[in-house]
Design an enzyme around this catalytic site. Sequence first.
Site, short mmCIF file in Angstrom:
data_model
loop_
_atom_site.label_atom_id
_atom_site.label_comp_id
_atom_site.label_asym_id
_atom_site.label_seq_id
_atom_site.Cartn_x
_atom_site.Cartn_y
_atom_site.Cartn_z
N ASP A 9 -57.84 -10.53 34.79
CA ASP A 9 -56.89 -11.45 35.39
C ASP A 9 -56.90 -12.71 34.53
O ASP A 9 -57.48 -12.72 33.43
CB ASP A 9 -57.23 -11.73 36.86
CG ASP A 9 -58.50 -12.55 37.04
OD1 ASP A 9 -59.22 -12.83 36.05
OD2 ASP A 9 -58.80 -12.91 38.19
N CYS A 66 -62.83 -10.40 35.75
CA CYS A 66 -62.11 -11.43 36.49
C CYS A 66 -63.11 -12.56 36.68
O CYS A 66 -64.19 -12.52 36.10
CB CYS A 66 -61.53 -10.90 37.81
SG CYS A 66 -62.73 -10.42 39.06
N THR A 68 -65.28 -13.63 39.02
CA THR A 68 -66.62 -13.21 39.44
C THR A 68 -66.93 -11.78 39.03
O THR A 68 -68.09 -11.36 39.08
CB THR A 68 -66.79 -13.29 40.96
OG1 THR A 68 -65.89 -12.36 41.57
CG2 THR A 68 -66.53 -14.70 41.48
N HIS A 99 -78.00 5.74 34.08
CA HIS A 99 -78.24 6.32 35.40
C HIS A 99 -76.96 6.64 36.18
O HIS A 99 -76.96 7.56 36.99
CB HIS A 99 -79.11 5.40 36.24
CG HIS A 99 -80.51 5.29 35.74
ND1 HIS A 99 -81.50 4.68 36.46
CD2 HIS A 99 -81.09 5.72 34.59
CE1 HIS A 99 -82.64 4.73 35.78
NE2 HIS A 99 -82.41 5.35 34.63
N ASN A 100 -75.91 5.85 35.98
CA ASN A 100 -74.70 6.01 36.79
C ASN A 100 -73.51 6.52 35.99
O ASN A 100 -72.44 6.72 36.55
CB ASN A 100 -74.32 4.68 37.46
CG ASN A 100 -75.48 4.07 38.20
OD1 ASN A 100 -75.98 3.03 37.82
ND2 ASN A 100 -75.94 4.74 39.25
N HIS A 134 -79.71 12.17 37.77
CA HIS A 134 -78.64 11.18 37.90
C HIS A 134 -77.29 11.86 38.10
O HIS A 134 -76.45 11.37 38.85
CB HIS A 134 -78.62 10.26 36.68
CG HIS A 134 -79.92 9.58 36.46
ND1 HIS A 134 -80.46 8.68 37.35
CD2 HIS A 134 -80.82 9.69 35.45
CE1 HIS A 134 -81.62 8.24 36.90
NE2 HIS A 134 -81.86 8.85 35.74
#
Length: 144
Positions: A9, A66, A68, A99-100, A134
Site C-alpha cells: 500500500d 503495508c 504494520t 517450517h511453514n 512440517h
Amino acid sequence: MEKIAFASDHAGYQLKKKLEEYVIAKGYEVEDFGTGSEDSCDYPDYAHPVALAVENGECAFGIAMCGTGNGIQMTLNKHQGIRAALCWEPALATLAKEHNNANFLVLPARFITEDMALKVVDAYLEAKFEGGRHQRRIDKIAVK
C-alpha cells in the site's frame, strides 16, 4: 531465476521499490502488483491480485508490505493457497520458510529499517523448506 510478486500500500511503497531493485540485482525477475505511489490506498486492492498470481503459479512467491504488515498479511492469508508470514528480523524469515514453507514474506514498512528489511529478505531467499513433519502440519492448514 524465479519471478517474485511484489505488492504494497502507500505506506510500503518506498520500501517496496528498494526491495525490488535489490532482488533484481540478485538476478530475480519482479512483477509489481502496485501500488504505484505514496497516495493513500487500500491494501486489499493489491493483496488479492498478488495472491492470485502466486496461487496460479505466475510468480514463484511474493513479498508484500503495508504500514504494520498486519493488514496485507491478513488479506493474503484469506487465500487458501497462500501462507504469508509477517517477519521483522532474519530468524523469523528463515523459520517461516523452513517450517511453514511461507510463499509470502510480509514486512512492516513503518517498523523496520531498510537495512533490516534487506537482511530479512536475504534470510527468506536463502532458506529452504525442510519438509517432513512440517509438511504434515502445512497439509492441515487449508479449510476443506
